[in-house]
Design an enzyme around this catalytic site. Structure first.
Site, PDB file in Angstrom:
ATOM      1  N   ASP A  46     -13.370   6.772 -14.096  1.00 43.22           N
ATOM      2  CA  ASP A  46     -14.554   6.618 -14.932  1.00 43.22           C
ATOM      3  C   ASP A  46     -15.795   6.374 -14.085  1.00 43.22           C
ATOM      4  O   ASP A  46     -16.875   6.150 -14.632  1.00 43.22           O
ATOM      5  CB  ASP A  46     -14.362   5.444 -15.905  1.00 43.22           C
ATOM      6  CG  ASP A  46     -14.207   4.121 -15.167  1.00 43.22           C
ATOM      7  OD1 ASP A  46     -13.236   3.994 -14.373  1.00 43.22           O
ATOM      8  OD2 ASP A  46     -15.043   3.220 -15.333  1.00 43.22           O
ATOM      9  N   THR A  65      -4.389   3.097 -20.584  1.00 42.05           N
ATOM     10  CA  THR A  65      -4.344   1.916 -19.731  1.00 42.05           C
ATOM     11  C   THR A  65      -5.481   0.970 -20.112  1.00 42.05           C
ATOM     12  O   THR A  65      -6.442   1.353 -20.788  1.00 42.05           O
ATOM     13  CB  THR A  65      -4.503   2.264 -18.235  1.00 42.05           C
ATOM     14  OG1 THR A  65      -5.883   2.600 -17.975  1.00 42.05           O
ATOM     15  CG2 THR A  65      -3.624   3.442 -17.836  1.00 42.05           C
ATOM     16  N   ARG A  66      -5.381  -0.263 -19.665  1.00 42.62           N
ATOM     17  CA  ARG A  66      -6.440  -1.225 -19.925  1.00 42.62           C
ATOM     18  C   ARG A  66      -7.735  -0.823 -19.224  1.00 42.62           C
ATOM     19  O   ARG A  66      -8.831  -1.152 -19.696  1.00 42.62           O
ATOM     20  CB  ARG A  66      -5.999  -2.621 -19.479  1.00 42.62           C
ATOM     21  CG  ARG A  66      -5.794  -2.785 -17.980  1.00 42.62           C
ATOM     22  CD  ARG A  66      -5.288  -4.174 -17.652  1.00 42.62           C
ATOM     23  NE  ARG A  66      -4.044  -4.446 -18.338  1.00 42.62           N
ATOM     24  CZ  ARG A  66      -3.608  -5.677 -18.630  1.00 42.62           C
ATOM     25  NH1 ARG A  66      -4.323  -6.729 -18.290  1.00 42.62           N
ATOM     26  NH2 ARG A  66      -2.454  -5.861 -19.239  1.00 42.62           N
ATOM     27  N   TYR A  67      -7.631  -0.106 -18.118  1.00 43.01           N
ATOM     28  CA  TYR A  67      -8.831   0.324 -17.399  1.00 43.01           C
ATOM     29  C   TYR A  67      -9.576   1.398 -18.186  1.00 43.01           C
ATOM     30  O   TYR A  67     -10.805   1.432 -18.217  1.00 43.01           O
ATOM     31  CB  TYR A  67      -8.462   0.828 -16.008  1.00 43.01           C
ATOM     32  CG  TYR A  67      -7.881  -0.263 -15.150  1.00 43.01           C
ATOM     33  CD1 TYR A  67      -8.703  -1.248 -14.612  1.00 43.01           C
ATOM     34  CD2 TYR A  67      -6.525  -0.341 -14.908  1.00 43.01           C
ATOM     35  CE1 TYR A  67      -8.180  -2.275 -13.837  1.00 43.01           C
ATOM     36  CE2 TYR A  67      -5.976  -1.361 -14.141  1.00 43.01           C
ATOM     37  CZ  TYR A  67      -6.815  -2.327 -13.607  1.00 43.01           C
ATOM     38  OH  TYR A  67      -6.279  -3.346 -12.858  1.00 43.01           O
ATOM     39  N   GLU A  68      -8.826   2.282 -18.837  1.00 39.78           N
ATOM     40  CA  GLU A  68      -9.467   3.269 -19.699  1.00 39.78           C
ATOM     41  C   GLU A  68     -10.189   2.579 -20.849  1.00 39.78           C
ATOM     42  O   GLU A  68     -11.346   2.914 -21.168  1.00 39.78           O
ATOM     43  CB  GLU A  68      -8.433   4.249 -20.251  1.00 39.78           C
ATOM     44  CG  GLU A  68      -9.034   5.261 -21.218  1.00 39.78           C
ATOM     45  CD  GLU A  68      -8.030   5.824 -22.189  1.00 39.78           C
ATOM     46  OE1 GLU A  68      -8.457   6.577 -23.092  1.00 39.78           O
ATOM     47  OE2 GLU A  68      -6.841   5.499 -22.092  1.00 39.78           O
ATOM     48  N   LYS A 104     -19.652   2.673  -2.229  1.00 36.89           N
ATOM     49  CA  LYS A 104     -20.597   2.790  -1.117  1.00 36.89           C
ATOM     50  C   LYS A 104     -20.156   3.878  -0.146  1.00 36.89           C
ATOM     51  O   LYS A 104     -18.974   4.006   0.169  1.00 36.89           O
ATOM     52  CB  LYS A 104     -20.721   1.450  -0.391  1.00 36.89           C
ATOM     53  CG  LYS A 104     -21.317   0.348  -1.252  1.00 36.89           C
ATOM     54  CD  LYS A 104     -21.459  -0.952  -0.479  1.00 36.89           C
ATOM     55  CE  LYS A 104     -22.066  -2.039  -1.361  1.00 36.89           C
ATOM     56  NZ  LYS A 104     -22.192  -3.336  -0.640  1.00 36.89           N
ATOM     57  N   ASP A 141      -9.532   2.368  -7.243  1.00 36.24           N
ATOM     58  CA  ASP A 141     -10.724   1.649  -6.791  1.00 36.24           C
ATOM     59  C   ASP A 141     -11.717   2.678  -6.259  1.00 36.24           C
ATOM     60  O   ASP A 141     -11.399   3.449  -5.354  1.00 36.24           O
ATOM     61  CB  ASP A 141     -10.347   0.659  -5.681  1.00 36.24           C
ATOM     62  CG  ASP A 141     -11.459  -0.330  -5.396  1.00 36.24           C
ATOM     63  OD1 ASP A 141     -12.643   0.069  -5.415  1.00 36.24           O
ATOM     64  OD2 ASP A 141     -11.163  -1.509  -5.142  1.00 36.24           O
ATOM     65  N   ASP A 167       0.846  -1.187   0.000  1.00 28.73           N
ATOM     66  CA  ASP A 167       0.000   0.000   0.000  1.00 28.73           C
ATOM     67  C   ASP A 167       0.887   1.244   0.000  1.00 28.73           C
ATOM     68  O   ASP A 167       1.799   1.381   0.825  1.00 28.73           O
ATOM     69  CB  ASP A 167      -0.886  -0.020   1.256  1.00 28.73           C
ATOM     70  CG  ASP A 167      -1.988   1.017   1.204  1.00 28.73           C
ATOM     71  OD1 ASP A 167      -1.675   2.206   0.976  1.00 28.73           O
ATOM     72  OD2 ASP A 167      -3.158   0.649   1.402  1.00 28.73           O
TER      73      ASP A 167
END
Length: 229
Positions: free
Chosen positions: A171, A206-209, A139, A135, A113
């Site tokens: 996103d 990035t792959r997340y984009e 919630k 992340d 971390d």
């Protein structure tokens, strides 16, 4: 509930599918050469001394995912030392593949971390920090787990040089609203949205984009300057 940067508790996965032979070999052989040992509570690190050749400046990426962004930045800026923090073993392995293939000498990893590393870094030691698609912890009761948090921003403000840059992209609508609110309220950061959709020039993908676009969630890209030092 608040986040204590001095004693963070990690929430999330540390590993996924079994690594392939090449990835496991890089974890065994390359990671020990690049890894920054976890500092003790009284330890202080010189980030410039972590690299074989003293860099012009040091950049930090928190939660580098698959490492595409970090590797591209390191390759494009060989005079910069880039520190990446990530706890997910499979993501670490993916970055090591990039480092190996591109023969990058200016990358160091903290496989824990990031909040366990930040207190050991000296004031005004970072030129840029990146938090790309963190992340979202959507919630409300989990909001204290978000990396972009008032207490963590205090730490980043201490570490960034005058006019140093913090880039944050997401996103997730809940996280976007959260980060804009929290960062706009912080007295030592100035900036905001530079694009809601198209990726700005100089921001590697990035792959997340790519996943966000496939699923119809255009990212929001923000840039913030450290002010008031």
């Amino acid at each position: 509930m608040t986040t204590d940067p001095q004693d963070p508790r990690f929430h999330g996965r540390r590993r996924g599918k079994k690594l392939r032979n090449r990835a496991q070999g890089l974890i065994n052989d390359l990671l020990p050469r690049l890894a920054i040992p976890e500092p003790g509570p009284d330890d202080r690190l010189d980030p410039f001394a972590l690299f074989p050749n003293r860099p012009r400046a040091v950049w930090l990426e928190v939660g580098f995912g698959g490492g595409e962004h970090l590797a591209a930045q390191a390759a494009a800026h060989p005079d910069i030392g880039v520190i990446g923090c990530e706890v997910f073993l499979n993501g670490i392995a993916r970055l090591l593949v990039h480092v190996d293939e591109l023969a990058l000498e200016n990358v160091r990893l903290f496989p824990e971390d990031a909040r366990r590393l930040l207190p050991a870094l000296p004031e005004a030691s970072l030129e840029k920090a990146f938090v790309m698609f963190p992340d979202p912890w959507p919630k409300t009761r989990h909001s204290a787990r978000r990396f972009i948090h008032p207490e963590t921003l205090d730490v980043l403000a201490r570490l960034l040089i005058d006019s140093g840059e913090l880039r944050v992209a997401s996103d997730d609508p809940t996280y976007i609203d959260w980060m804009l609110t929290v960062l706009a309220a912080h007295p030592l950061f100035d900036g905001g949205v530079i694009s809601a959709g198209p990726r700005p020039e100089g921001w590697p993908g990035t792959r997340y984009e790519a996943k966000a676009h496939r699923e119809g969630r255009p990212p929001t890209w923000t840039s913030w300057r450290r002010v008031g030092r």
